[in-house]
Design an enzyme around this catalytic site. Sequence first.
Site, PDB file in Angstrom:
ATOM      1  N   GLU A 146      15.890  56.305  36.752  1.00 39.63           N
ATOM      2  CA  GLU A 146      15.237  55.274  35.925  1.00 39.63           C
ATOM      3  C   GLU A 146      13.730  55.509  35.843  1.00 39.63           C
ATOM      4  O   GLU A 146      13.159  56.300  36.583  1.00 39.63           O
ATOM      5  CB  GLU A 146      15.481  53.877  36.513  1.00 39.63           C
ATOM      6  CG  GLU A 146      16.686  53.138  35.925  1.00 39.63           C
ATOM      7  CD  GLU A 146      16.426  52.633  34.510  1.00 39.63           C
ATOM      8  OE1 GLU A 146      15.387  52.996  33.920  1.00 39.63           O
ATOM      9  OE2 GLU A 146      17.269  51.894  33.988  1.00 39.63           O
ATOM     10  N   ASP A 161      19.655  49.774  27.188  1.00 36.47           N
ATOM     11  CA  ASP A 161      18.967  49.942  28.473  1.00 36.47           C
ATOM     12  C   ASP A 161      17.485  50.194  28.193  1.00 36.47           C
ATOM     13  O   ASP A 161      16.878  49.435  27.450  1.00 36.47           O
ATOM     14  CB  ASP A 161      19.635  51.065  29.273  1.00 36.47           C
ATOM     15  CG  ASP A 161      19.430  50.919  30.774  1.00 36.47           C
ATOM     16  OD1 ASP A 161      18.269  50.855  31.218  1.00 36.47           O
ATOM     17  OD2 ASP A 161      20.432  50.874  31.511  1.00 36.47           O
ATOM     18  N   ASN A 186      15.510  44.930  30.324  1.00 32.85           N
ATOM     19  CA  ASN A 186      15.475  46.306  29.823  1.00 32.85           C
ATOM     20  C   ASN A 186      14.801  46.343  28.452  1.00 32.85           C
ATOM     21  O   ASN A 186      14.400  45.310  27.903  1.00 32.85           O
ATOM     22  CB  ASN A 186      16.896  46.883  29.723  1.00 32.85           C
ATOM     23  CG  ASN A 186      17.292  47.629  30.983  1.00 32.85           C
ATOM     24  OD1 ASN A 186      16.523  48.437  31.509  1.00 32.85           O
ATOM     25  ND2 ASN A 186      18.497  47.364  31.482  1.00 32.85           N
ATOM     26  N   ASN A 243      12.677  46.038  37.689  1.00 31.18           N
ATOM     27  CA  ASN A 243      13.534  46.892  36.862  1.00 31.18           C
ATOM     28  C   ASN A 243      12.672  47.486  35.753  1.00 31.18           C
ATOM     29  O   ASN A 243      11.569  47.966  36.013  1.00 31.18           O
ATOM     30  CB  ASN A 243      14.740  46.108  36.320  1.00 31.18           C
ATOM     31  CG  ASN A 243      15.863  47.031  35.870  1.00 31.18           C
ATOM     32  OD1 ASN A 243      16.247  47.943  36.618  1.00 31.18           O
ATOM     33  ND2 ASN A 243      16.408  46.815  34.692  1.00 31.18           N
ATOM     34  N   ARG A 246      14.644  42.392  42.498  1.00 34.69           N
ATOM     35  CA  ARG A 246      13.845  43.622  42.517  1.00 34.69           C
ATOM     36  C   ARG A 246      13.248  43.844  41.140  1.00 34.69           C
ATOM     37  O   ARG A 246      13.623  43.205  40.165  1.00 34.69           O
ATOM     38  CB  ARG A 246      14.704  44.823  42.908  1.00 34.69           C
ATOM     39  CG  ARG A 246      15.816  45.165  41.915  1.00 34.69           C
ATOM     40  CD  ARG A 246      16.415  46.517  42.221  1.00 34.69           C
ATOM     41  NE  ARG A 246      17.556  46.889  41.388  1.00 34.69           N
ATOM     42  CZ  ARG A 246      17.470  47.457  40.186  1.00 34.69           C
ATOM     43  NH1 ARG A 246      16.275  47.669  39.641  1.00 34.69           N
ATOM     44  NH2 ARG A 246      18.559  47.784  39.510  1.00 34.69           N
TER      45      ARG A 246
END
Length: 295
Positions: free
Chosen positions: A20, A202, A150, A105, A103
């Site tokens: 990522e 995404d 995202n 992203n 968390r």
Amino acid sequence: MNPSDFDCTVFDDEIRELGEGPTFDPDRDTLWWFDIHGRKLIERRLSDAASKVHELPFLASALAVVDSKRQLLATEHGLYLRSVDTGGLERLVDIEADDASTRSNDSRVHPCGAFWIGTMGKSAQPNAGSIYHFFRGELRRIFTGITVTNCISFTADGSIAYFTDSPTGKVMRVATDPQTGLPTAEPDLFFERDAAYPGYPDGAVVDADGLVWIAKWQGSCVEAHDPSGSVVETITLPAWQITCPAFIGPDAARMIVTSATEGLSDAQLRDHPHAGKTFLLNRPMNGRYESKVKI
């Protein structure tokens, strides 16, 4: 399924559980990206034949360039400054640091230098995530109730931002102030997944022509959407869970995309042996570099 059968080559053949957050630093001719669950930051100078892996003490998902010596990392605890030369870390701003269930992203720098940071539940708990705006030392939460943040990306002039809550299949568009990167209106719908749409949106980047390039989780591709939301190009890739694109190289004329093995069964891994690798697209791009973050 061989990469040679697709319009790409393997840029890095190490398999990452959750590759990522690719970010290219043109001043160093270096790509940086993460294996989030592996707590790894990966470094690869384009002229080098191999990647270098830096172990991290926490989950981290995104990197922004501050200057020639410093980077800003989005992590499960908040924002950390990182020394490029030594790897030393300095905690800068807490983000949900008191909530062990979330968390960072997807995150990206607005053209003005503001950093949009997405959060999510570590188990994708419904509505546990938010999007934050960090600019010149000030942190604001601008969107809440998101399950998987995202698609954070911006037009070159800084007037429009895109983002998604991936499970909804809806990519949203919102007007932003080019000088501050803050929203100036309510988001509206840019694109919505339907039964014919492969996978879920995404990570994303916007090229110099205004095309929004979206990686497709469980879709084996990256797709270009024009400003109306229509799909104008699809590039199929040899992995099922494509996670995030980035422009790299001279004039940002190439694109790499990361992928993941997260959650795949043994049978699915056999069907997708290149899952978790990082790919370089063969097609030339009219890309652009991400701005430096202003802390």
